[in-house]
Design an enzyme around this catalytic site. Structure first.
Site, PDB file in Angstrom:
ATOM      1  N   CYS B 233      -3.035   9.619   2.721  1.00  0.00           N
ATOM      2  CA  CYS B 233      -2.945   8.428   3.572  1.00  0.00           C
ATOM      3  C   CYS B 233      -2.290   8.861   4.870  1.00  0.00           C
ATOM      4  CB  CYS B 233      -2.196   7.296   2.876  1.00  0.00           C
ATOM      5  SG  CYS B 233      -0.516   7.717   2.366  1.00  0.00           S
ATOM      6  N   ARG B 238       1.124   5.531   0.200  1.00  0.00           N
ATOM      7  CA  ARG B 238       0.007   4.714  -0.274  1.00  0.00           C
ATOM      8  C   ARG B 238      -0.912   5.552  -1.165  1.00  0.00           C
ATOM      9  NH1 ARG B 238      -2.202   2.397   5.317  1.00  0.00           N
ATOM     10  NH2 ARG B 238      -1.165   4.272   6.088  1.00  0.00           N
TER      11      ARG B 238
END
Lengths: 100, 281
Positions: B233, B238
């Site tokens: 990410c 994430r």
């Protein structure tokens, strides 16, 4: 564009150029009173998740978005709710979301 | 891999707040969240100041992790239940990090802080003190961590899953729309990567989607189940969430998290970068 869809100009945002930024700014209400701690989700015109913030103790939230049609969905332990906002250009677009 | 081995529900957690050998740990980027109220008995780990080396761009080393967990009062025999804000982004990052240093008994609280709050479960501001332990970590398990050369070599051969938002993937933005734009020198994505935003794996209350839904989401996006996978990410948090979905929930065997992620890749000299949605041709 003007009229009822015009951005609320009363909100002062320090350090943000509201002539270029599209700001979606508002409050979450429950039973008529602002509520903090609501999870406020910004969904695009297809319903896809874009961002999430938590409302302040005064119920306030804000997103930096792009012009377009958005759904603002709020989740709170007292209930959920959502509102549509059509941001036709830069500026501050005010929105209120009631949860029940 | 079964869900019960890696996830616990909010209901189970509330019933086990005082269970011996179970330690709840809140992991956040915004550490004021914990001060405003935390799960009773939970200790806090600060993602930025406690899990990252404060000089080099890297994790705390093995000795640093041992010192951190010892000071938090976590022992090798404890089952650690991680939770946090931002739909468990940083809790998932910490989960991956605990696995990296060989702590097997670790689980995520499904839905994290959001689900807990939406359920109206108790939070308090009590100061939590646990007696120090003498924690012993293992060497990093590099079968779950990808570095940049490996990522460049994976272009066109492994599954590369970019879990950022479509605007970050296409190169319009360098960070999620509600965060400061920082660090990477170039926008775009790693060529051949598919874009499956992390949020696809989560329900609106922050819990993970069902295995059937997850299989459909990654399958429809073009993830090839016969290949190894690297997720990335912007800074690796994430993608820890997606690593968890692929490796821990769906049981894909070879899945790595590229923690250098776009802030590293997008600043490298000479590597290929692709712009746009990646769907044009």
């Amino acid at each position: 564009m003007s009229g009822c869809g015009a951005p609320d100009q009363s909100v002062v945002l320090e350090g943000v150029d509201t002539t270029t930024e599209t700001v979606l700014s508002g409050k979450v209400f429950a039973e008529g009173a602002p509520v903090g701690g609501a999870y406020v989700r910004l969904l695009d015109s297809t319903g896809e998740f874009t961002a999430e913030v938590v409302s302040s103790p005064e119920g306030d939230f804000r997103f930096y978005a792009a012009p377009g049609d958005w759904t603002i969905r709020a989740l709170h332990r007292s209930g959920n709710g959502q509102a549509l906002v059509s941001a036709q250009g830069p500026g501050v677009h005010a929105v209120e979301v009631a949860v029940a | 891999m079964s869900r019960e081995n890696v996830l616990v529900s909010a209901a189970w957690s509330e019933e086990n707040l005082e269970a011996p050998g179970v330690v709840f740990v809140e992991v956040d980027e915004d550490t004021t969240a914990y001060e405003g109220g935390h799960i009773p008995g939970a200790v806090r780990i600060d993602w930025k100041t406690e899990l990252q080396d404060q000089v080099r761009r890297d994790f705390v080393d093995r000795a640093g992790f041992e010192a951190l967990l010892s000071a938090k009062g976590i022992s090798n025999d404890d089952t650690v239940i991680l939770y946090g804000g931002n739909n468990n982004w940083f809790a998932a990052y910490a989960y991956w990090y605990f696995k990296l240093y060989g702590h097997d008994a670790v689980k995520l609280l499904d839905g994290g802080r959001k689900k807990w709050e939406l359920d109206g479960r108790p939070l308090d501001k009590d100061v939590v003190e646990r007696a120090a332990t003498s924690y012993s970590a293992k060497d990093q398990d590099l079968s779950i961590r990808a570095f940049r050369d490996e990522v460049v070599a994976a272009i066109g051969t492994k599954n590369l899953v970019d879990v950022r938002s479509p605007d970050e993937f296409s190169g319009k933005l360098l960070a999620p729309a509600h965060l400061p734009q920082e660090q990477a020198q170039r926008g775009g994505h790693i060529p051949s990567a598919i874009n499956v935003p992390w949020s696809k794996a989560a329900n609106e209350d922050g819990t993970f989607r069902s295995d059937e839904e997850l299989k459909a989401i990654y399958g429809d996006a073009g993830l090839d189940g016969s290949k190894n996978t690297i997720a990335y990410c912007r800074i690796g948090e994430r993608s820890s969430h997606t690593w968890f979905a692929l490796h821990e929930l769906l049981g894909h065997e070879d899945v790595k998290n590229y923690d250098g992620s776009w802030t590293e890749y997008g600043s490298l000299v000479g590597v290929p970068v692709e712009l746009g949605s990646g769907k044009e041709g």
